[in-house]
Scaffold this active site. Structure first.
Site, PDB file in Angstrom:
ATOM      1  N   ASP A 206      15.235  21.623 -38.982  1.00  0.00           N
ATOM      2  CA  ASP A 206      15.519  22.183 -40.299  1.00  0.00           C
ATOM      3  C   ASP A 206      16.655  23.197 -40.222  1.00  0.00           C
ATOM      4  O   ASP A 206      16.726  23.992 -39.273  1.00  0.00           O
ATOM      5  CB  ASP A 206      14.246  22.855 -40.830  1.00  0.00           C
ATOM      6  CG  ASP A 206      14.426  23.455 -42.211  1.00  0.00           C
ATOM      7  OD1 ASP A 206      14.542  22.679 -43.172  1.00  0.00           O
ATOM      8  OD2 ASP A 206      14.465  24.694 -42.312  1.00  0.00           O
ATOM      9  N   GLU A 256      19.324  18.638 -39.588  1.00  0.00           N
ATOM     10  CA  GLU A 256      19.733  18.876 -40.975  1.00  0.00           C
ATOM     11  C   GLU A 256      20.980  19.740 -40.917  1.00  0.00           C
ATOM     12  O   GLU A 256      20.897  20.960 -40.755  1.00  0.00           O
ATOM     13  CB  GLU A 256      18.617  19.572 -41.764  1.00  0.00           C
ATOM     14  CG  GLU A 256      19.002  19.770 -43.228  1.00  0.00           C
ATOM     15  CD  GLU A 256      18.050  20.694 -43.982  1.00  0.00           C
ATOM     16  OE1 GLU A 256      17.924  20.524 -45.212  1.00  0.00           O
ATOM     17  OE2 GLU A 256      17.457  21.593 -43.355  1.00  0.00           O
TER      18      GLU A 256
END
Length: 525
Positions: A206, A256
């Site tokens: 993330d 990401e």
């Protein structure tokens, strides 16, 4: 727990179909209204029949759920709302028996304010060094240490009763870690090993470009180079160390990484760093042939120098669902409202979403399918008093938040709550049962049947590169191996190129055998 056999990296991830599971909204196994691991385990046959290669789970760790689980309090424990660590181990093993690998989500930029490290830091312990604590500015320290703003709106700093401030690029309940401290790096390498030892085949990272901060924490100045906290060079040492851990297990990473600079983006995909990274330009393109082709070309070009496969995704847990986006005027993607234009024509959006599904699954690389996309779910309107996403509150109500794409799935049309389980934690809209998986499974023309057929037929495109074919304006046509993909984004029907067989169509051809607008086909050459 017995020591599992490490995952084997046989290159499966280069062309995999990976299904994203937002556990809280997938399936409720115990009837409390919250999705859980028992619900996922019960639906593994459905996922196997869909044909996916792997499951990516959004954070399932112990969390106060101030940001949908992205505020992690304990990486080595499953949140009680979802189940137990033993259940997670069973799920990983049971999925693997069906040929489905598991990818877990790691959130390295920050932890929960309930994490033991931060609680000790608040008590004045040496753990303060693991975060970014600073005195404020102004005559009495009443101003934040710098002018950084939170990704969720408002300042990126919160002041404590002792007068110091701490940094949080997201919600105040998500304090940023200090990645210059060796203990932070060691802890995350240990967390990777913890999950790899349990048979996890990969990790999604993330906010992968945000970890490293300029130690001086300077004010943000537009165009500052290097950026004080995005894509800093020292971050690559972190991922090289992570790659060494992953290589011990044959495990893989997907990052990401939101970066406009394609050369900088590609650096994360060098052979000793991440295996793959999400491709957001494709997801955020409007329904426009020229722009989609440019996005595809740019994506393939930026991956080529490092030999990494592209990834293709139409939707995820942070973005308005594809049916709703493509049913709006093509005015371009608006990150504030997470949508394309207004208003929504669901019939139009569904036609385009079906065609886009075939387009993405025909492209070279890996494809991510967010849960419910295979059911053609639209974005749901959430009553204001039921919105839980902190983006809504932090924006003063101007951002609708992301809960509209997180509504619990409909499984059985004739059961209470459309077969999800107990009364869902987010309300299901009226008519949600019409999208139920059991009803779609019996309909050869449904979105679910289309996805099943497409994933089953995808090997027709082989592993080779993409070659664009001559096509009218507004039409995308390309060949890979012995198959062709043609997508009509124009307003009028078009003739199909020469072919030996029609493999699959997102909608019926017209009476003259032409490809209608907003329709895609797969052809055997």
């Amino acid at each position: 727990m017995g020591q599992p056999t490490p995952a084997t990296d046989d290159g499966w991830w280069r062309s995999a179909v990976i299904y994203q599971v937002y556990v809280r909204s997938f399936a409720d196994g115990d009837g409390d209204g919250t999705g859980d691991l028992a619900g996922v385990r019960a639906r593994l046959p459905y996922l196997a029949e869909l044909g996916v290669d792997a499951l990516w789970f959004n954070p399932w760790y112990r969390s106060p759920m101030k940001d949908g689980g992205y505020d992690v309090a304990d990486y080595r424990a499953i949140d009680p709302a979802f189940g137990t660590l033993a259940e997670a181990e069973k799920l990983i093993a049971e999925a693997r028996e069906l040929g489905i690998r598991t990818i877990v989500d790691i959130v390295p930029n920050h932890v929960s304010d309930q994490h033991p490290w931060f609680r000790a830091a608040l008590a004045g312990g040496p753990e303060r060094e693991l975060f970014h604590f600073r005195p404020g500015r102004g005559d009495h320290g009443e101003l934040p240490p710098n002018d950084w703003t939170s990704e969720f709106g408002g300042p990126a700093w919160t002041r404590l009763p002792d007068g110091d401030w701490y940094l949080h690029l997201f919600a105040p309940e998500q304090p940023d870690l200090n990645w210059a401290h060796p203990a932070v790096r060691q802890e995350h390498e240990d967390i990777l090993r913890f999950w790899f030892d349990r048979g996890v085949a990969g990790v999604r990272i993330d906010s992968a470009a945000l970890l490293a901060k300029d130690p001086g924490l300077p004010d943000f100045t537009e165009g500052r180079d290097p950026h004080p906290y995005v894509d800093r060079d020292e971050l690559h040492d972190v991922y090289r160390a992570w790659r060494a851990v992953a290589d011990e297990y044959g495990a893989v990473f997907v990052g990401e990484v939101w970066l406009p600079d394609t050369e900088r983006f590609a650096r994360y995909l060098r052979p000793d760093e991440l295996h793959t990274a999400f491709n957001f330009s494709f997801m955020t393109c409007p329904w426009d042939a020229a722009r989609l082709r440019r996005s595809i070309d740019d994506t393939l070009a930026e991956h080529a120098p490092v030999g990494a496969p592209a990834t293709w995704v139409l939707c995820n847990h942070d973005v308005t669902r594809t049916v709703t986006r493509y049913g709006r005027a093509d005015t371009g993607f608006d990150f504030a409202t997470k949508a394309f234009g207004t208003p929504t024509d669901l019939a139009l959006g569904t036609r385009r979403a079906r065609a886009a599904g075939l387009l993405s699954l025909a492209l070279p690389g890996a494809v991510y399918v967010y849960q419910g996309e295979e059911l053609g779910l639209p974005e749901a309107d959430i009553p204001l008093d039921r919105i839980e996403d902190p983006m809504h509150a932090r924006s003063g109500g101007t951002d609708p938040g992301r809960d509209g794409c997180r509504v619990p799935l409909p499984w059985a049309a004739d059961e209470p709550h459309a077969g999800f389980g107990g009364e869902p934690w987010l309300p299901q809209p009226d008519g949600w049962a019409a999208y139920a998986a059991d009803r779609q499974a019996e309909d050869a023309a449904s979105m679910l049947s289309l996805y099943r057929a497409a994933i089953r037929s995808r090997p027709e495109f082989g592993d080779g590169p993409l070659t664009w074919l001559p096509a009218p304006d507004g039409v995308l046509a390309f060949a890979r191996a012995g198959a062709l993909c043609v997508v009509n984004l124009a307003d009028t029907p078009v003739d199909l190129p020469d072919h030996s067989a029609l493999l699959l169509a997102s909608g019926p051809l017209d009476t003259a055998g032409r490809l209608p607008a907003d329709t895609a086909v797969w052809l055997r050459s």
